[in-house]
Scaffold this motif. Sequence first.
Motif, PDB file in Angstrom:
ATOM      1  N   ARG A   1      29.216 -18.014  20.813  1.00 33.74           N
ATOM      2  CA  ARG A   1      28.906 -19.288  20.178  1.00 33.74           C
ATOM      3  C   ARG A   1      27.490 -19.238  19.828  1.00 33.74           C
ATOM      4  O   ARG A   1      27.232 -19.445  18.652  1.00 33.74           O
ATOM      5  N   LEU A   2      26.511 -19.114  20.734  1.00 33.73           N
ATOM      6  CA  LEU A   2      25.324 -18.954  20.416  1.00 33.73           C
ATOM      7  C   LEU A   2      24.482 -17.872  19.918  1.00 33.73           C
ATOM      8  O   LEU A   2      23.724 -17.975  19.564  1.00 33.73           O
ATOM      9  N   GLY A   3      25.387 -16.850  19.695  1.00 36.23           N
ATOM     10  CA  GLY A   3      25.050 -15.914  18.919  1.00 36.23           C
ATOM     11  C   GLY A   3      25.210 -16.267  17.256  1.00 36.23           C
ATOM     12  O   GLY A   3      24.869 -15.554  16.254  1.00 36.23           O
ATOM     13  N   GLU A   4      26.013 -17.371  16.965  1.00 36.24           N
ATOM     14  CA  GLU A   4      26.327 -17.740  15.556  1.00 36.24           C
ATOM     15  C   GLU A   4      25.786 -19.047  15.134  1.00 36.24           C
ATOM     16  O   GLU A   4      25.289 -19.052  14.054  1.00 36.24           O
ATOM     17  N   VAL A   5      25.159 -19.810  16.105  1.00 33.08           N
ATOM     18  CA  VAL A   5      24.626 -21.076  15.824  1.00 33.08           C
ATOM     19  C   VAL A   5      23.411 -21.167  16.620  1.00 33.08           C
ATOM     20  O   VAL A   5      23.208 -20.661  17.828  1.00 33.08           O
ATOM     21  N   ARG A   6      22.486 -22.089  16.440  1.00 38.64           N
ATOM     22  CA  ARG A   6      21.357 -22.221  17.119  1.00 38.64           C
ATOM     23  C   ARG A   6      21.497 -23.149  18.255  1.00 38.64           C
ATOM     24  O   ARG A   6      21.080 -22.981  19.319  1.00 38.64           O
ATOM     25  N   TYR A   7      22.116 -24.336  17.907  1.00 35.05           N
ATOM     26  CA  TYR A   7      22.582 -25.034  19.210  1.00 35.05           C
ATOM     27  C   TYR A   7      24.101 -25.220  19.111  1.00 35.05           C
ATOM     28  O   TYR A   7      25.005 -24.989  18.244  1.00 35.05           O
ATOM     29  N   LEU A   8      24.728 -25.910  20.122  1.00 31.54           N
ATOM     30  CA  LEU A   8      25.967 -25.802  20.497  1.00 31.54           C
ATOM     31  C   LEU A   8      27.006 -26.359  19.246  1.00 31.54           C
ATOM     32  O   LEU A   8      28.151 -25.830  18.910  1.00 31.54           O
ATOM     33  N   ALA A   9      26.631 -27.432  18.695  1.00 29.10           N
ATOM     34  CA  ALA A   9      27.433 -28.000  17.555  1.00 29.10           C
ATOM     35  C   ALA A   9      26.804 -27.517  16.146  1.00 29.10           C
ATOM     36  O   ALA A   9      27.699 -28.213  15.196  1.00 29.10           O
ATOM     37  N   GLY A  10      26.019 -26.663  16.102  1.00 31.52           N
ATOM     38  CA  GLY A  10      25.572 -26.049  14.866  1.00 31.52           C
ATOM     39  C   GLY A  10      24.096 -26.133  14.794  1.00 31.52           C
ATOM     40  O   GLY A  10      23.418 -25.410  15.669  1.00 31.52           O
ATOM     41  N   ASP A  11      23.631 -26.724  13.363  1.00 29.33           N
ATOM     42  CA  ASP A  11      22.195 -26.726  13.232  1.00 29.33           C
ATOM     43  C   ASP A  11      21.363 -27.579  14.200  1.00 29.33           C
ATOM     44  O   ASP A  11      20.124 -27.590  14.375  1.00 29.33           O
TER      45      ASP A  11
END
Length: 245
Positions: A153-163
């Motif tokens: 997940r954190l390879g795709e987004v900066r924070y858990l819920a997104g930006d």
Amino acid sequence: MAVETSERIELYGCMTPNVLKVMFMLGEVELAFRVNHVRIYRGENFADGFDGLHPFRKLPVLVDHDGPGGKPHRVFESGAILVYLAEKTGRLLGDDPIQRSGVMQWLMLQVSSVGPVFGHGTHFNRAAPEDSGYARRRFITQAIRLCELYDARLGEVRYLAGDDFSIADVATFPWLWRHPGMLGIDEADYPNLQRWVAEIGERPGLQRVHEAYRALVRVDRADLAAADPDLMDRFLGRGRWFRVE
Ligand SMILES: N[C@@H](CCC(=O)N[C@@H](CS)C(=O)NCC(=O)O)C(=O)O
């Protein structure tokens, strides 16, 4: 257990990731609070009346003397406390229904899976009186699966819920900060997770409450070293406190 109410928010707490979550949040939203240290290794959560604060006699519990309608409001369960504080301040919950749904999904995953899996993993790894191989291996296996999931997940987004940084990050950091290493999981295998841990660890909200949390740790570690063995059995639900054969 000291109870004086100079601040408008009281936090009943001890050294535990679930309490750190709430302190972190209070630091982020810059609400002044007073910690009422419940000395769990002296059995204070089993005292008469404590179930009036938390029906399952657990920590954290928050009492907001400026609650809805200006009345005192009590909240137990760390996830519910984070949502309450996010709604009170209009912070860290997402700005629209889609963002908010994302925040709630990652918050619920923490509450339902990350906390219980790492908590039970730590219990069976460190506190089981005899090596409970099945339980220890089961929970560490689940913990590894969670590390893989959060790393992806954190390879795709900066924070858990997104930006945007949210209460999902606040809830999850105290569990993924040190618990994988405590279970013998090699954190270097999860570089995206490590990147996130390093970034969240620098958050101003965490810096603001660092000393107050360290003070809980110092006292609880000393209490733990001197704890009565039967009380530890009661606290951990084992020994003569087992309810089944
Ligand atoms: N689901 C709860 C878990 C709270 C919890 O397990 N707290 C521990 C922290 S040490 C506790 O109070 N244990 C005391 C006991 O079980 O007697 C939350 O997230 O607030």
